[in-house]
Design an enzyme around this catalytic site. Structure first.
Site: not given
Lengths: 523, 476, 94
Positions: A158, A83, A182
């Site tokens: 996210s 990420k 997330s």
């Protein structure tokens, strides 16, 4: 060997094994991924930054090292995605924000270093809601990520980019981060396994901070065994992180075959009173029944404080974020916008560099900490946090695990987040408590809704009890099946009755190529 | 009728701790490095970086706190002080507000009857900011070498009543901190920074007046002048029936006045909250005891000991122990077998004079105890005169020259040759007949003049007593 | 009560320029503040704030006073938006 499609079906651990025995080459696996990326990335948009040449070079090097024994381990040679709020040395790290659009860190996050020490390699950085603030991965300067199951839908957030990349075969496994759900929620929306570890288990050094007292990096994988392998690779005490814990070895592998006999599983009744999509409820209840059949003691109870969890979370997260994001000011790195003088430069840079959601949260957070409001907002939330944690401590005196839905609905349509900023926050109701209390939590697939979208269930355990989660998760997965089976599985509305899990295909072997294509939807 | 006011002063002192590394990262704190070479991702506030507390800085803070009779907190936390400024990489400073490491201490100033205790509100740890410089074209440049250097901030209660009090307090503080080796406390270099809070209180009233804060006080002189000027400024306002505005003022020592930096409107809201990256520090009784036990002898003890052990007057002991370096030089020299009082006299006389003239700190004295003792002996044995001894002392002060070698190289030994002496005395008499006449008339002063002239002719290398005796011989 | 003045002050503290059209921002801000205010209903008397979830487990986390060099000047200045020689250049301060 089935060819490229076959390779992409493999889990990370399966691939690692094949690489070890020379059945699949590291570069071969990478090329399969690259081909998938070429097919789907343009529409899915999982990645912010891809370094394919760099990945090829790493693959070549790793292959050599594997052959001469310099590198080994279950994940050696496996291509990963990370990420884009985890720092990677020499590779752009943007946090999904204009303000860090061109930032290239001169250091790696410890978690990244651990992954590379395990012999895995990173081919790119995945898309996220800006600075981790969001649950649909639509709030990135780089645009939205689409759900591989249905491209009109969000992949969750996210860590949507990471989840979409794993689900679409654009990597074999990925790292995400979880501050309020997330990892778990995108995993649920994409039919994957996602784990948020006990706070302090995984180093935060190099994890670009959103809410320091809750952020944790963790795996997003195709199945529970992969999740265990990645966890064992990334978890470590880090002397650079003062909140990092020295923990006993996790011993997750052995948990995978231990079963759930005698485990007491609590089901929070009050989770089922909220705006829960009926199919989600059905799927979760079906899982409850199955675990009971496997030997667990399953019991419903009143958790309490449920409606306070989300406001508590947002007050604290926004407060810490407002401070953590002060450093983005255009002075030392990142975007600088011209202004008339010092303060104007700050104001213009931050106004233009941050997206709307980030700005909203900074304003709330600043407010909550400001003179005259500190006690009423921030301090109150910190006290509420204590209450919530105490309640979990109490609950875990009785129960080994808690089980419930990971999210109130399956993946929403893209663009469905309306004008009310708070509306989206409410979807975090099941996930934020684990961050507030610092306890481990995992989401894993338990069905698909009438539209075919994956449904995730969540398992929570007391701090340091990841093993217990893995026991239940592995047991469930053996019955229900993992990612591969999910794609081929019947949708919930096609089932006659709940129960009879043989219909889910349980311990089926690899699917045929045709099934794969059918399950993955339009290309 | 003009009201009578009492000046009420409190000080906030920031001290740079003498650790090898910064408070939250491993960058060196060595002085004088080229800009931005002692930086790392942590002290540059780069994304994703985290602080880790320096153990030694914590111990030094405890040591200073204990020496100031403070309570050391059993649990101490760090808080973020949020404000935007380019010298502050994270735009927050990690400091301590809610649970400082030490509190409720005191420090004694003054002598005898005028001794008083100045209470210390608290002592806490925090990080220093980087340095802003201004370039040739008026641009602002930043050097982050200093960002993250460990500081302790010591806050006094408003118990001081005059600039003398304030100076005495700061000197005492400096002595104590110097004794602990916690910092070199140099105002001019910025390793010690003083802010003064001042208000006027109507005589006889309980409540305090509005106070102002003064910054940029880089010397004792500046502190004294600033206090005096601010007192006058506030008095003038109050006498004219106006109010004193609570504000921060910047002292300009060149101009001799202060300028307002911030007004009340702009009062900073720092939004202090506990830093989530740093868990609380638990300080055990055992650790506190260990720090107490390993404390070197402090000033008060040393002072008493100098009186007892060396038979020095209290006055000498006080002056000598003001700096641990001076005290050390004294002791090591006395240990060489020379009379303590002689050593003391040298240090109090020539020593302090040279420190003042050359604007040196005692720790910069290069004179070794061995050489110092040798010098004293040479003087005692009359190998060199007092005047010569002073010259040698000055030379050795900064460069530690060997007295024997120096004296020989410069031909400074006391002249023993009586023949030469006699000839010189003769010559002086011949050249100063008027003085000779005066002396014979009964003016003793004239003899002194003749002695002086002889000494001059002998370039100070004659013993005054010998010269005097010879002159009398010739003249009587 | 949250009004434009409060919003103004908060935006100044956060060094965040607000758009000329404040209505939407103010509305959103109000909404968020109200949301945070939902904690009013909780009984929090005698409850200690929770600062560190691992407060019992975490021992003291110290670093020894030993010098390390993690970055050279070039790396430090590489991402600087504006650089002048050995320094970071920033807008004029007074």
């Amino acid at each position: 060997m089935d060819g490229e499609m076959g390779i992409l079906e493999l889990t990370a651990v399966e691939l690692g094994k094949k690489i070890k025995f020379g059945e699949v080459g590291v570069e071969e696996a990478l090329e399969a991924v690259i081909e998938r990326i070429q097919e789907r990335e343009e529409s899915l948009h999982c990645y912010v930054t891809l370094d394919l040449e760099g990945a090829r070079a790493k693959a070549r090097l790793l292959q050599k090292k594997l052959l001469n024994g310099e590198v080994s381990g279950p994940l050696a040679g496996v291509p990963f995605a990370v990420k884009d709020n985890l720092c990677t040395k020499g590779m752009r790290t943007t946090c999904g924000s204009k303000i860090l659009k061109n930032f290239v860190p001169p250091y790696d996050a410890t978690v990244v270093r651990n992954l590379e020490s395990a012999g895995a390699f990173i081919l790119g950085k995945t898309n996220l809601d800006e600075f981790g603030m969001g649950n649909t991965t639509e709030r990135s300067f780089a645009g939205a990520t689409r759900n591989p199951w249905d491209e009109e839908r969000s992949a969750g957030g996210s860590s949507g980019g990471s989840a979409a990349a794993v689900a679409s075969g654009e990597c074999f496994a990925a790292l995400g981060t979880d501050t309020g759900g997330s990892i778990r929620q995108p995993a649920a929306h994409c039919g994957l396994v996602g784990l948020k570890p006990t706070y302090g288990t995984v180093s935060r050094y190099g994890l670009i901070a959103y809410c320091s007292s809750m952020d944790q990096a963790g795996p997003i994988t195709k199945d529970v065994r992969d999740c265990a392998a990645v966890m064992e690779a990334i978890a470590s005490y880090d002397e650079k992180d003062a909140t990092s814990l020295r923990r006993e070895p996790l011993h997750l592998q052995s948990a995978l075959t231990e079963g759930v006999s005698g485990l007491k599983i609590g089901i929070p009744k009050d989770y089922f009173e909220e705006k829960l999509q009926p199919e989600v409820e059905h799927a979760v209840r079906a899982a409850m029944k199955e675990l009971e059949a496997q030997g667990a003691i399953v019991e419903e109870f009143e958790l309490g404080l449920v409606r306070y969890a989300v406001p508590t979370y947002y007050t604290i997260a926004c407060a810490e974020a407002s401070s953590n994001l002060e450093r983005y000011d255009g002075m030392k790195y990142g975007l600088r916008e011209a202004g008339t003088g010092l303060h104007d430069t700050y104001r213009q840079t931050r106004a233009k560099g941050f997206g709307e959601e980030v700005k909203r949260r900074i304003l709330l957070g600043t407010f909550a900490l400001s003179e005259g409001y500190y006690e009423q907002y921030y301090l109150k939330a910190m006290k509420a946090r204590r209450l919530i944690k105490n309640r979990f401590d109490e609950v875990f005196q009785t129960y080994d695990l808690l089980l419930g839905p990971a999210a109130p609905t399956t993946a929403p349509q893209l663009g469905s987040v309306g004008d009310d900023p708070v509306q989206a926050y409410l979807a975090d109701v099941y996930t934020v408590p684990a961050n507030l209390a610092g306890i481990p939590a995992m989401s894993l697939p338990c069905g698909r809704d009438a539209q075919g979208m994956p449904i995730g269930l969540q398992l929570m355990a007391d701090r340091f009890q990841e093993r217990t989660i893995f026991r239940a998760a592995a047991t469930w997965e053996q019955v229900f099946g993992g990612f591969r089976q999910l794609r081929g599985s019947r949708r919930i509305d096609e089932l006659g009755q709940l129960g009879g899990f043989g219909q889910f295909g349980g311990t089926r072997q690899h699917e045929s190529k045709a099934r794969w294509e059918e399950g993955m939807g339009q290309a | 009728m003009k009201k009578e006011y009492e000046t009420v002063i409190g000080v906030e002192v920031h001290v740079e701790l003498a650790t090898q590394t910064k408070i939250f990262c491993g960058c060196s704190t060595a002085f004088g490095a080229p800009p931005n070479t002692q930086v790392c991702p942590v002290c540059l506030g780069m994304p994703g970086t985290l602080p880790k507390l320096n153990h030694r800085a914590t111990e030094l803070a405890m040591a200073v706190g204990l020496a100031l009779h403070c309570e050391v907190s059993r649990t101490t936390r760090f808080d973020r002080k949020n404000y935007f400024y380019p010298d502050n990489p994270q735009n927050y400073q990690i400091s301590q507000l809610y649970s400082p490491i030490c509190k409720n201490g005191w420090l004694e100033i003054g002598e005898g009857q005028r001794k008083k205790q100045i209470r210390i509100h608290e002592l806490h740890l925090e990080e220093d900011a980087g340095k802003l410089l201004h370039g040739d074209a008026g641009e602002t440049l930043v050097d982050y070498n200093r960002a993250g250097v460990p500081l302790i901030e010591i806050v006094s209660e408003p118990d001081l009543r005059s600039s003398e009090d304030a100076i005495a307090f700061i000197s005492q503080l400096r002595t104590i901190i110097g004794y602990l080796g916690a910092s070199d406390c140099k105002l001019q270099e910025g390793s010690m920074r003083v802010d003064v809070n001042l208000s006027l209180r109507e005589a006889g009233k309980e409540c305090l007046g509005t106070r102002t804060e003064m910054k940029n006080l880089n010397s004792f002189r500046a502190i004294t002048r600033a206090i005096s000027a601010e007192k006058e400024r506030q008095q003038a306002l109050l006498d004219a029936g106006e109010e004193v505005i609570q504000e921060t003022r910047r002292w300009d020592d060149a101009k001799g006045c202060s300028v307002s930096m911030r007004s009340k409107e702009d009062a900073r809201d720092y939004r202090y909250f506990p830093d989530p990256d740093l868990p609380p520090v638990h300080i055990s009784e055992a650790w506190i005891q260990k720090v107490r036990d390993s404390q070197p002898e402090l000033r008060e003890e040393k002072q008493k000991r100098f009186v007892q052990e060396y038979g020095l007057p209290e006055y000498d002991a006080t002056l000598l122990t003001e700096s641990v370096h001076l005290a050390r030089l004294f002791e090591l020299t006395a240990a060489q077998g020379v009379q303590p009082k002689k050593v003391s006299n040298w240090l109090m006389g020539e020593g302090l004079r040279l420190l003042r003239e050359k604007e040196m700190d005692p720790e910069d004295i290069r004179l070794s105890p061995g050489h110092f003792a040798a010098l004293i002996r040479m003087n005692e044995d009359k190998k060199i005169t007092n005047a010569v001894a002073k010259q040698v002392f000055e030379a050795a002060f900064e460069e530690n020259v060997d007295p024997q070698e120096y004296v020989e190289a410069h031909g400074l030994l006391t002249v023993q040759d009586e023949g030469l002496l006699r000839k010189t005395v003769q010559k002086v008499i011949e050249e100063n007949l008027k003085s000779v006449e005066d002396y014979r008339k009964g003016k003793d002063k004239a003899l002194g003049y003749l002695v002086g002239q002889t000494m001059k002719a002998m370039k100070g290398q004659a013993e005054a007593l010998t010269v005097t005796a010879l002159l009398k011989e010739f003249l009587d | 009560m949250v009004n434009e003045k409060v919003l103004e002050r908060v935006s100044r503290l956060a060094e965040l320029e607000l758009p000329k059209e404040r209505d939407q921002v103010l509305r959103d801000f109000q909404r968020l503040v109200d949301f945070a205010g939902m904690l009013e209903g909780l009984q929090l008397g005698g409850v200690e704030p929770l600062y560190q979830v691992n407060e019992e487990q975490a021992g003291n986390a110290f670093r020894e006073d030993l010098v390390t060099q993690d970055l050279d000047r070039e790396e430090a200045l590489e991402n600087a938006p504006k650089r002048r020689g050995e320094f970071f250049e920033v807008p004029k301060t007074f």
